[in-house]
Design an enzyme around this catalytic site. Structure first.
Site, PDB file in Angstrom:
ATOM      1  N   LYS A 162       1.047  -1.349   0.052  1.00 33.08           N
ATOM      2  CA  LYS A 162      -0.021   0.047  -0.058  1.00 33.08           C
ATOM      3  C   LYS A 162       0.682   1.145   0.075  1.00 33.08           C
ATOM      4  CE  LYS A 162      -4.090  -1.881   1.968  1.00 33.08           C
ATOM      5  NZ  LYS A 162      -3.787  -3.418   2.311  1.00 33.08           N
ATOM      6  N   GLU A 199      -3.918   6.420   8.600  1.00 33.45           N
ATOM      7  CA  GLU A 199      -4.651   7.398   7.767  1.00 33.45           C
ATOM      8  C   GLU A 199      -5.765   8.092   8.681  1.00 33.45           C
ATOM      9  OE1 GLU A 199      -4.646   5.178   3.410  1.00 33.45           O
ATOM     10  OE2 GLU A 199      -6.427   4.859   4.870  1.00 33.45           O
ATOM     11  N   HIS A 201     -15.060  -6.086   6.736  1.00 35.90           N
ATOM     12  CA  HIS A 201     -14.380  -5.298   5.679  1.00 35.90           C
ATOM     13  C   HIS A 201     -14.097  -6.096   4.615  1.00 35.90           C
ATOM     14  CE1 HIS A 201     -12.969  -2.111   8.551  1.00 35.90           C
ATOM     15  NE2 HIS A 201     -12.603  -3.210   9.369  1.00 35.90           N
ATOM     16  N   ARG A 228      -5.576  -7.985 -10.361  1.00 33.88           N
ATOM     17  CA  ARG A 228      -6.085  -9.263 -11.013  1.00 33.88           C
ATOM     18  C   ARG A 228      -7.544  -9.203 -11.293  1.00 33.88           C
ATOM     19  NH1 ARG A 228      -9.383  -9.790  -6.593  1.00 33.88           N
ATOM     20  NH2 ARG A 228      -8.376  -9.208  -4.495  1.00 33.88           N
TER      21      ARG A 228
END
Length: 483
Positions: free
Chosen positions: A118, A202, A237, A294
């Site tokens: 990330k 974040e 999630h 993908r």
């Protein structure tokens, strides 16, 4: 241009069959690989050839990249399609295939590596001025340093595993007081899941929608976006309901997000099918989240609204062909919904429900598609993701797609294990979903297992009364005297 006459599908279940169907349509032979638990699985029967690669646990079978490449070589396979999960985002596997002159149907290993972290992904897209959630773009393992960073960013914050995915190593922290314990948990979860405890911090976006853009890139410099998918209905999630298009995007916002997704693909010299994920806040500001290098589980909804076959496009691009379709040719037609049918118990916190499929009958009808990997009489293996199938419906309007979905759920008969079908019905019948006014907190805000239990009991009672009425009607007919 490289010729592809035989593809090995390095996967199992519904996605293996999905890829093989397109290959078959293109006149390409297919090879299945399977573990001991999957020896009688439908994907094994569907392929032209099938090879056992190991015992049931995935680390002794589907994750053995070198073994899969050996099989591919021994059967003169031209290309490997990894599906999703397992080795699909493994840069070393992609590299190893290419080294052995086998086409990896996916991006080059460099793009997988960049987007697989990330932090590296954020670094790559920075120079393209793509909006990102405010935060601290360095991996941290030091709790004290992290606390200072968290204060700078401002609570609430989100701690995320750098190497993560699927919601693992992710923690929302509302206040400074709970920061340390949540940080420790996130690090230990990240180490357990990915062998890497580094996390980053974040700003937590309060009521976000999860919107992703499907892109396709060829080796001739062409990149297109095939519009968006709304994936805000999630549990733990992880997505469980998806739709295309989103009910909240305006044509202007769609174009902006699509063009941003194309720039993300450019930033890592992308090839093939990929998905760029964004968060959309309540003021319609969007932020780059990550890129999945993908095919996605939910790709069928994009296929239906664009009239494309994404697997066919993947294969053609991998062969070296230029994309036949231009951005201006793409139009959104109708609306598509997808429900992931998991062998999970929605009454018990969505825990996996393993067992025997005593009854397993699929719904059929116009505008109904089931990408399925199981048959009646099979056992659900405990070793893999518990997804049985994907139920997809299509209508001219969103309302029509929803109604078709509710009817299709009613026509999907499963006995022997619990599934997410009743949960899906709950979602599609819920006013918040039907109105389009929902976000990623839908499950937390609206879902209650007790309500679902009650709803199912009422439905069962109605079904029993209807059956009883029918029985008495039939009895009347039987007793009519002969004239």
């Amino acid at each position: 241009m490289r010729n592809i006459t035989k593809i090995l599908v390095a996967n199992r279940g519904e996605i293996a069959i999905r890829v093989m169907k397109t290959a078959q349509k293109m006149g390409i032979k297919t090879v299945a690989v399977y573990s001991t638990a999957d020896r009688n699985a439908p994907h094994v029967k569907f392929a032209d050839e099938a090879v056992w690669i190991g015992e049931s646990p995935s680390n002794q079978s589907y994750l053995l990249g070198n073994k899969i490449i050996e099989v591919a070589q021994s059967l003169n396979v031209d290309a490997i399609h990894p599906g999703y999960g397992f080795l699909s985002e493994n840069a070393d596997f992609a590299e190893e295939a290419e080294k052995n002159n086998i086409i990896f149907i996916g991006p080059k290993s460099k793009a997988i590596r960049v987007m697989g972290s990330k932090l590296a992904a954020k670094e790559a897209v920075k120079e393209y001025n793509i909006p990102m959630v405010p935060g601290f773009d360095e991996a941290i393992t030091d709790v004290e340093k992290a606390k200072i960073v968290a204060k700078e960013v401002g609570f609430p914050i989100l701690i995320k595993a750098s190497a993560g995915g699927g919601g693992k190593g992710m923690r929302v922290v509302e206040t400074e007081a709970e920061f340390e314990s949540q940080m420790d948990r996130a690090i230990s979860e990240a180490i357990a899941a990915f062998g890497d405890g580094s996390v980053f911090i974040e700003k937590y976006v309060g009521s976000p929608r999860h919107i992703e853009i499907q892109i396709m890139a060829d080796s001739h410099g062409n990149i297109i976006y095939l519009f968006e998918r709304e994936c805000s209905i999630q549990r733990r999630h992880q997505k469980v309901v998806e739709e295309a298009p989103s009910s909240v995007l305006t044509p202007e916002l769609r174009k902006k997000m699509g063009e941003a997704a194309v720039l993300v693909a450019k930033s890592c010299d992308y090839l093939g099918a990929g998905t760029v994920e964004f968060l959309l806040d309540e003021n319609n500001n969007f932020y780059f989240l990550e890129m999945n290098t993908r095919l996605q589980v939910e790709h069928p909804v994009s296929e239906w609204i664009t009239g494309t076959d994404l697997v066919e496009m993947q294969i053609r691009v991998a062969r070296g062909e230029a994309l036949q379709i231009k951005q201006e040719d793409l139009k959104i037609n109708g609306h598509a919904m997808e429900l992931r049918v998991y062998a999970e118990d929605p009454m018990n916190d969505f825990l996996p429900s393993v067992g025997h499929l005593d009854v397993y009958q699929l719904p059929v009808g116009e505008g109904v598609r089931v990408d399925n990997g199981f048959e009646q009489g099979m056992d659900i293996p405990i070793y893999y993701d518990p997804m049985l199938a994907k139920l997809i419906t299509y209508g001219a309007t969103r309302e029509e797609a929803i109604q078709k979905m509710i009817q299709a759920i009613d026509g999907y008969k499963v006995e022997g294990v619990q599934t997410t079908l009743p949960f899906g019905k709950f979602v599609f019948e819920h006013e918040a979903f039907r109105s389009g006014k929902f976000d990623t907190h839908f499950v937390k805000n609206y879902y209650d297992a007790a309500v679902l239990k009650n709803q199912m009991a009422i439905e069962a009672e109605i079904a029993a009364l209807v059956a009883l009425k029918q029985y008495f009607e039939d009895q009347k007919i039987v007793r009519l005297p002969i004239q």
